[in-house]
Design an enzyme around this catalytic site. Structure first.
Site, PDB file in Angstrom:
ATOM      1  N   LYS A 109     -22.104  15.634   5.053  1.00 34.64           N
ATOM      2  CA  LYS A 109     -23.376  15.444   5.972  1.00 34.64           C
ATOM      3  C   LYS A 109     -23.923  15.675   3.886  1.00 34.64           C
ATOM      4  O   LYS A 109     -23.798  16.502   3.425  1.00 34.64           O
ATOM      5  CB  LYS A 109     -24.092  16.807   6.711  1.00 34.64           C
ATOM      6  CG  LYS A 109     -25.073  16.415   7.204  1.00 34.64           C
ATOM      7  CD  LYS A 109     -24.650  15.862   8.262  1.00 34.64           C
ATOM      8  CE  LYS A 109     -25.667  15.886   9.295  1.00 34.64           C
ATOM      9  NZ  LYS A 109     -25.606  15.120  10.739  1.00 34.64           N
TER      10      LYS A 109
HETATM   11  N1  GLU Z   1     -26.598  11.768  11.669  1.00 35.58           N
HETATM   12  C1  GLU Z   1     -26.378  11.178  12.822  1.00 35.58           C
HETATM   13  C2  GLU Z   1     -24.607  12.240  12.824  1.00 35.58           C
HETATM   14  O1  GLU Z   1     -25.071  13.652  13.322  1.00 35.58           O
HETATM   15  C3  GLU Z   1     -25.148  10.231  12.543  1.00 35.58           C
HETATM   16  C4  GLU Z   1     -24.532  10.170  11.523  1.00 35.58           C
HETATM   17  C5  GLU Z   1     -23.453   8.935  11.451  1.00 35.58           C
HETATM   18  O2  GLU Z   1     -23.425   7.743  11.798  1.00 35.58           O
HETATM   19  O3  GLU Z   1     -22.842   9.017   9.982  1.00 35.58           O
HETATM   20  O4  GLU Z   1     -23.881  12.620  14.384  1.00 35.58           O
END
Ligand code: GLU
Length: 419
Positions: A109
């Site tokens: 993240k």
């Molecule tokens: N931000 C989204 C999540 O928390 C998508 C992450 C992604 O597609 O890599 O799942």
């Protein structure tokens, strides 16, 4: 500090859930130590010239929690209150999320401490490009693949893709997912998280013998996750009786017309004063009696302080971490059927995986294929989690963590430690 003092720190929520599941799994202490710790954390300082000529230095993070099962995967969040602990928690949730739906990724993240609401597009572009340049060595299709999250969108991904490609001297579409369709994005990606919420909710309704036409739904958050979940649930015949946003909530016992509510928001900038419903208190709306509650806004919405007031049969966690760890036993006691975030909102990363596969093959699928494969994976994962919970006598959240941790631990054991 007592657990309660720390209740709102998402890292505490992540660790509490991890420890509970690790204990239930009788997880090897060494493996637990590895999985409790991120694999890499990068902090960058991003100097940017603002439109008025002043220079500001923003702080950006990227945390790669695990790369055991494949590249790190997860969104980048732009918000004024981003913290490293929050990004750490969100990164670990991505590891478990990808493992629950069994896609070949680890978890990561990113975050930048900034307020997208007060920055211009040009300022956001400069922040994004410099963040990407600073992260050149740690991201990549085989290394770590960012995606949108709160405060970022398709345009942000387009800038990241372009900046990365300029440095590499050729176009690298698979470095990010959630891109615009014309830059190697996937059909169905924008709706994917909401659509995934729909699929698992329909499974839960079936389990309880609730007809979808009878199902009353309350959705908190009307952004990309909540908005699409509400729209698709209404389209599927469910009655979305209330939508809650930061500035108010609207209610209609017969079900809100979500398309019209979206149009009203575009027109007025808010969901309140919608002619097709009545304004109600946004706090009270969360406690409405309903069949399905979808918290799809932010973290820490259901806490030890208010969990006893929830009157939903099914809780579909569209957001990451909407329920704090001390709230879990309260919901369990009340008999709320929780579809935990790492399962309920996994539709987004699942279609991100499809996007990455399509980019690498240079062969693009039609929307029906994307949606069908998403449904197949969400339904299978839902059934895996629910049957695991039944077999081990644990709640759905613990089951999802156990299933995920077991998969990642198995990979680590097979690979062994490189010393
Ligand atoms: N931000 C989204 C999540 O928390 C998508 C992450 C992604 O597609 O890599 O799942």
């Amino acid at each position: 500090m007592s657990a309660h003092d720390d209740e709102l720190n998402p890292l505490q929520a992540a660790e509490a859930r991890f420890d509970l599941a690790a204990e239930a799994l009788d997880l090897d202490a060494g493996i637990a130590k590895i999985l409790r710790t991120p694999s890499r954390e990068v902090t960058v300082y991003i100097p940017v010239e603002l439109d008025d000529g002043r220079i500001e230095v923003f702080t950006g993070y990227r945390v790669q929690h695990s790369i055991a099962r494949g590249p790190a995967k997860g969104g980048i969040r732009y918000a004024p209150d981003v913290t490293l602990d929050e990004v750490r928690a969100l990164a670990s949730w991505m590891t478990w999320k990808c493992a629950v739906v069994n896609i070949p990724y680890g978890g990561g993240k990113g975050g930048v401490i900034c307020d997208p609401a007060i920055l211009s597009q040009r300022e956001l572009e400069r922040i994004t490009r410099r963040y990407t340049a600073e992260m050149m060595d740690v991201i990549g299709p085989e290394l770590d693949v960012p995606a949108p999250d709160m405060g970022t969108n398709q345009q942000t991904m387009a800038w990241i893709m372009d900046t990365y490609s300029m440095h590499k001297r050729h176009t690298v579409t698979a470095v990010v997912t959630g891109k615009p369709l014309d830059l190697g994005g996937s059909r169905g990606r924008t709706e994917a998280t909401g659509r995934g919420c729909l699929f698992v909710t329909l499974e839960a309704l079936k389990k309880f013998g609730i007809e979808r036409e009878q199902a009353r739904v309350v959705v908190q958050g009307f952004g990309n996750v909540g908005g699409q979940a509400a729209r698709l649930m209404a389209q599927a015949g469910m009655k979305v009786v209330s939508v809650i946003e930061w500035d108010g909530a609207v209610y209609n016992a017969g079900g809100l017309d979500i398309e019209k509510l979206m149009a009203h928001r575009v027109e007025t900038g808010s969901i309140v004063d919608f002619p097709g419903g009545e304004n109600i208190d946004k706090e009270e709306a969360l406690y409405l009696e309903c069949d399905v509650l979808v918290p799809a806004a932010k973290e820490n919405v259901i806490t030890s302080g208010n969990a006893h007031r929830i009157r939903a049969r099914i809780l579909t966690e569209g957001a990451n971490g909407p329920t704090t760890a001390p709230a879990d036993p309260v919901l369990k006691e009340k008999g709320v059927f929780v579809i935990p975030d790492i399962l309920a909102n996994a539709g987004g990363v699942t279609v991100s995986y499809f996007e990455w596969v399509q980019d690498r093959q240079g062969y693009f699928w039609n929307e029906q294929l994307v949606n069908d494969r998403l449904e197949e994976m969400m339904v299978a994962s839902f059934r895996d989690v629910v049957s695991y919970a039944g077999k081990h006598g644990v709640d759905n959240r613990t089951a999802a963590y156990m299933l995920a941790i077991d998969r990642v631990a198995f990979t680590i054991k097979l690979r062994g430690l490189y010393a």
